[in-house]
Structures are given as C-alpha cells and as structure tokens.
Design a protein around this motif. Structure first.
Motif, short mmCIF file in Angstrom:
data_model
loop_
_atom_site.label_atom_id
_atom_site.label_comp_id
_atom_site.label_asym_id
_atom_site.label_seq_id
_atom_site.Cartn_x
_atom_site.Cartn_y
_atom_site.Cartn_z
N GLU A 179 5.22 -6.14 -5.94
CA GLU A 179 3.92 -6.29 -6.60
C GLU A 179 3.12 -4.99 -6.64
O GLU A 179 2.13 -4.90 -7.36
CB GLU A 179 3.09 -7.37 -5.88
CG GLU A 179 3.43 -8.79 -6.30
CD GLU A 179 2.29 -9.75 -6.00
OE1 GLU A 179 1.11 -9.35 -6.11
OE2 GLU A 179 2.56 -10.91 -5.65
N ALA A 180 3.54 -3.99 -5.89
CA ALA A 180 2.75 -2.77 -5.75
C ALA A 180 2.45 -2.10 -7.08
O ALA A 180 1.43 -1.41 -7.22
CB ALA A 180 3.47 -1.78 -4.83
N GLY A 196 -4.09 1.85 -3.30
CA GLY A 196 -3.18 1.73 -2.17
C GLY A 196 -3.91 1.71 -0.84
O GLY A 196 -3.61 0.90 0.04
N TRP A 197 -4.89 2.61 -0.67
CA TRP A 197 -5.65 2.64 0.57
C TRP A 197 -6.48 1.36 0.74
O TRP A 197 -6.56 0.81 1.85
CB TRP A 197 -6.57 3.86 0.59
CG TRP A 197 -7.50 3.88 1.76
CD1 TRP A 197 -8.86 3.76 1.73
CD2 TRP A 197 -7.15 4.03 3.15
NE1 TRP A 197 -9.38 3.81 3.00
CE2 TRP A 197 -8.35 3.98 3.90
CE3 TRP A 197 -5.94 4.18 3.82
CZ2 TRP A 197 -8.37 4.08 5.28
CZ3 TRP A 197 -5.96 4.28 5.21
CH2 TRP A 197 -7.17 4.24 5.92
N ALA A 200 0.81 -1.21 0.00
CA ALA A 200 0.00 0.00 0.00
C ALA A 200 0.86 1.27 0.00
O ALA A 200 0.51 2.26 -0.66
CB ALA A 200 -0.93 0.00 1.22
N VAL A 201 1.98 1.25 0.72
CA VAL A 201 2.82 2.44 0.83
C VAL A 201 3.39 2.84 -0.53
O VAL A 201 3.47 4.02 -0.87
CB VAL A 201 3.96 2.21 1.84
CG1 VAL A 201 5.03 3.28 1.72
CG2 VAL A 201 3.40 2.18 3.26
N PHE A 202 3.76 1.86 -1.33
CA PHE A 202 4.43 2.17 -2.60
C PHE A 202 3.46 2.31 -3.78
O PHE A 202 3.85 2.81 -4.83
CB PHE A 202 5.48 1.09 -2.91
CG PHE A 202 6.70 1.20 -2.05
CD1 PHE A 202 7.71 2.10 -2.33
CD2 PHE A 202 6.83 0.41 -0.91
CE1 PHE A 202 8.83 2.20 -1.52
CE2 PHE A 202 7.94 0.50 -0.09
CZ PHE A 202 8.96 1.40 -0.40
N GLY A 245 -5.86 -4.49 3.78
CA GLY A 245 -5.51 -5.91 3.85
C GLY A 245 -4.92 -6.28 5.19
O GLY A 245 -4.95 -7.45 5.59
N ILE A 246 -4.37 -5.29 5.90
CA ILE A 246 -3.89 -5.55 7.27
C ILE A 246 -5.04 -6.00 8.15
O ILE A 246 -4.90 -6.90 8.98
CB ILE A 246 -3.24 -4.27 7.84
CG1 ILE A 246 -2.01 -3.88 7.02
CG2 ILE A 246 -2.85 -4.47 9.30
CD1 ILE A 246 -1.41 -2.55 7.40
N VAL A 247 -6.21 -5.37 7.95
CA VAL A 247 -7.41 -5.79 8.68
C VAL A 247 -7.78 -7.22 8.28
O VAL A 247 -8.07 -8.07 9.13
CB VAL A 247 -8.58 -4.83 8.42
CG1 VAL A 247 -9.84 -5.28 9.15
CG2 VAL A 247 -8.21 -3.40 8.81
#
Length: 513
Positions: A171-172, A430-431, A118-120, A436-438
């Motif tokens: 993969e970003a 990205g957001w 997500a960051v990249f 996906g952390i959830v």
C-alpha cells in the motif's frame, strides 16, 4: 555563442496567477521568456478570444475531473478500508479467535503495517515516475488485495503479523503516489479541492467500513470461517478486481495520456508551465533532486505538521469502533454509530479544500481546523458522559481529516520540480505514517483511554498547530523578501536553463501560504 541570461523581475505575483512576463509572452511582446516557460508547446487556441479560451479551459478541467478523480477516490477508499478494517474485526472477537491474542500483540500487528508502509513510501514516487502509473498502481493494488484476502485465513498472531507487513509494503505507493500524480495535472490553485475530494474517500471508507462490517459479520461460520475473517476475504477480493480494472482506468502523465487529444495534452502542459510547474513533462531522475529535498526546510516542517495530523488520524480510525463500544453499545450498533462522524469529516474535508484554494491561505485553514480537533480531544479527555464523548468524537474527526489533505496540498504547492516534489511528498507522508506506530500503542486502558486521548492532544497542539503557525510565518517572510528583490542575487549570471533547474528556489517563485 553566449547563453542568454534571464533576469527575473523584482516584483512578482502569486504563483497561481500569470505574471506580467507570462502575459507578455502570450501576446508576443517578450523577447526573453521566463525560465519556467522554457519548452512551452505552441498554443492551440492562439486565434480564440479570451472568453473562448476560458470556455475551452473550463471544458478541459471538467474532462480531467471526470476522468481522473472518481476512480482514484474508489482506489483510496479501498486502501484505507483495507488498512483499518482490523479495527472492525477486533470488536468481532479477532483477538479471542487467534488464541486469545493479548492487547500487546494486537497493537504490534497494527504497528508492523506502519513500519513497512513508512520505510518504502519515500521510494514509491520515484518508481511511479519511472514506471507508468497505469502499470505501477494496478500492480500494487493486486498485491495488497491478495495480502488482504489471505489475512482472512490466518490462524495465529505470526500469520497476522506477516500479512500486515506485506499489506503495508504494497500500500505504500498509493497515497503519496496519487497526490504526486494529481499535482502533475492541476495548477496549484486547483489542486487543493481535488486532493480534498480524493482524501475524503478515507472518511467515506470509515462510514462504509462500519456499515459493511456490520453486514459481513453475519456470515460468521460460513465455510468454517468466523465473521471477522470474511471482512478481510471479501474486501481483499474486491481490491484485486479493482486493481485489475485499473490497468484501463488509471492514466499516465499528461504528456503521454491517451484519453487526451494532442491539442489537449498541449493545453495541460501549457497551463501547468504558466503556473510555474514543470511536472507535466518527463525529466530524467538525478540524485540531486533527493538532496534538494533533504536541504529544504519546508520539507522538514511539512513532516512535523503532517505527523501532527496523521498519527491522530490512524489512532482515530483504528480505535473508533472500540471507543464507541466502550460507551455501552453492542458491537453492531458500535459499527453503525461510527458512520456519522466519518460522514461529517468527509464533508468538511471538501469544504476546506475549496476554501483553501480560493483564499490561498492553507496555513490559516490548518490552524483553524486543528483547533476544532483540540477541543474535541480535550472533551474526550475530560468527560465520561456518553453524550459528551460522542459529540467529542465528531469534533475529533472534523479536526483531523481536513488537515491531512490540506497539509499535503500545502507541501506540494511549495515544492517545485517533478522529482523533487515526489521525494518531498514521499518523506512527508512516510514520516507521518511511521507515527502510526505510536497510534497503534496509545489506547491501553478502557474505557477512559487517557493515554490515547492525551497523546493525540499533544500531537495536535505541538506538531499540527505549532508547526502550521511556524511554517506560515516563515513563508510570509520569505515571500516578502522575494517581492522586495532581496533574493535576486541568487541567480545573477545564470542561464535560463540553470535558473529553471532551481525549482522553487527561483526568486520569482512565490510560495503558497
């Protein structure tokens, strides 16, 4: 010398159709061209009849489809397979073999992927635009394929965490990049079905992944590696090989694509400009495009809607084998029973893409499909009967997968300007993927998985369904104001070049509902 000023008509049509100004320009009756037609290349088919032009256009579209779509689908199938195959590895004793890794550590290994991913992502579309797709996409594929391969040799939790971090980073660039890339080739009314076909590869990868995992785990013990390790090693090697081949099979943007003749390149650029898109041609990156995206409420609502389907997508993909195995089936049979729901989702994804393109009501499609998923996860939450839960899994898949492609297309349709669209898609996707952390941490207590199903249900009701209703209503209201001429004052005194730079803020740009 005075710069000519373009005054847009008070009444405009849907952006997917040609306006009266555009028709007049083609006929040579218009002295002042609309801003989005600035720099329009000469028409190579000027001497053809309308029927002959339609046939040329049909053949061009077919050529684009056959050249671009199949290979890109394969690439995304590999990407989704590589990020979710850890779910297949889990039920083949991954946790036990890595020093009896706890559920918390396993979930952390799932989560770390989404952090780097997500960051990249917001940065990758800028990189894709500045560097050629034929270089950028093969490069990131080879990198993530190597990460996947080396994951088969990890011996502890720390090694797994490192491999998953770099896998997410590499993969970003693919999913937002390919969606942005396709939007630079197709008209707004054509993009939905292509994006749906492309994304259906994710559902196919779920089916294919289950079948492949069931076969690969039989290699258990070969070379001293367990079966789950061979899932990572073999699928990683395949990704590297396809990445190398992509140097020849991934093409650059329309104005530089070598598989098209000079006339065909002109046709692609013309048809996109007629559709109020400027993405077909190269433009210089400026920070103003980032700020234009950040100030656009549609991007923020798109992020809300996308998180409402993307979090459920990853939760479903990562834990479906576990959910089915908890119904009492063996590991191999659980892998195989995960195939049909994905296949059904792939079919509905393409159907919804087609329907949304034809009706131009992407918001209503999101609303209708999300209700299917809401029913499915309500059933998973409310019943423990094997038959009911397996049927609910089907409804869950049907309610998630079509909304992913449809939401991305909806957002893309309503963000005009090459770099602005790239930035918007990067932020939205990205957001969504950060959520996906959830996904990685909500399935805790088998076999009911109450917290998991309830969280997915909440996301789909509040963010996916609620967000889609709000955005649809706001776009209806804004389109009415533009058709009534209540936005024309925004551009008084602006030159045609200045007006074109406004992108979708031009009063004659009509949003896709």
């Amino acid at each position: 010398m005075t710069t000519p000023v373009y005054n847009p008509p008070a009444h405009v049509k849907d952006g997917s159709e040609r306006t009266s100004d555009e028709k007049a320009l083609e006929a040579g009756h218009l002295e002042s061209q609309p801003p989005h037609l600035a720099g329009l290349p000469p028409d190579p088919d000027v001497d053809l009849t309308a029927e002959e032009k339609a046939e040329v256009d049909r053949k061009l579209l077919w050529k684009l489809d056959l050249t671009l779509i199949p290979w890109l689908c394969i690439l995304y199938l590999l990407a989704f397979l590589d990020r979710t195959n850890i779910g297949n590895a889990k039920i083949d004793h991954l946790q036990a073999d890595l020093h009896h890794m706890s559920t918390g550590k396993y979930n952390a290994a799932l989560s770390i992927f989404f952090v780097s991913y997500a960051v990249f992502e917001p940065l990758t579309n800028i990189a894709l635009k500045r560097f050629r797709p034929s270089i950028f996409i093969p490069l990131i594929m080879v990198i993530w394929g190597l990460c996947m391969t080396f994951m088969g040799f990890v011996t502890n939790w720390s090694g797994l965490m490192a491999a998953r971090w770099f896998l997410g980073l590499a993969e970003a660039g693919l999913f937002p990049g390919i969606n942005y890339y396709l939007s630079c080739w197709y008209k707004r009314s054509e993009f939905g079905i292509r994006a749906a076909i492309f994304f259906s590869a994710a559902a196919v990868s779920g089916s294919f992944g289950g079948l492949l995992a069931a076969a690969i785990v039989k290699m258990d013990g070969l070379g001293g590696r367990p079966g789950w390790a061979w899932i990572f090693i073999l699928e990683g090697i395949v990704t590297v090989l396809f990445g190398i081949a992509s140097v020849w099979f991934v093409h650059d943007f329309p104005d530089l694509a070598t598989f098209l003749s000079e006339q065909d390149r002109a046709r692609v650029v013309r048809r996109l400009k007629m559709d109020q898109q400027s993405s077909a041609e190269h433009e210089e990156f400026k920070m103003k495009y980032v700020w234009m995206a950040i100030k656009d409420y549609k991007m923020w609502l798109g992020m809300i809607i996308y998180m409402g389907c993307d979090m459920p997508l990853y939760a479903f993909s990562l834990f479906l084998p576990s959910i089915i195995s908890e119904l009492g089936y063996s590991n191999v049979k659980a892998q195989l029973l995960s195939v049909p729901p994905y296949a059904a989702a792939a079919i509905l994804t393409v159907v919804i893409g087609y329907v949304a393109d034809r009706t131009k009501r992407r918001g209503l499609c999101n609303i209708g499909v999300s209700l299917i998923g809401i029913v499915g996860f309500s059933m998973l939450l409310g019943s423990q009967k094997v038959g009911v839960k397996y049927a609910a899994v089907f409804l869950g898949a049907l309610g998630i997968y079509p909304c992913i492609a449809n939401t991305i297309t909806w957002v893309s349709n309503n963000a005009e300007g090459s770099y602005k669209r790239g930035v918007v898609l990067g932020f939205v996707i990205g957001w969504g993927n950060l959520n996906g952390i959830v996904s990685s941490n909500i399935f805790q207590k088998a076999p009911k998985y109450v917290s998991g199903h309830a969280t997915i249900l909440g996301y789909m009701i509040v963010f996916l369904l609620g967000g889609s209703i709000v955005l649809d209503l706001l776009l209806v209201r804004e389109n009415k104001k533009r058709r009534d001429g209540r936005r024309d004052h925004w551009v008084e005194g602006l030159s045609a070049k200045e007006l074109e730079a406004l992108g979708d803020m031009r009063p004659d740009f009509i949003y896709t509902l």
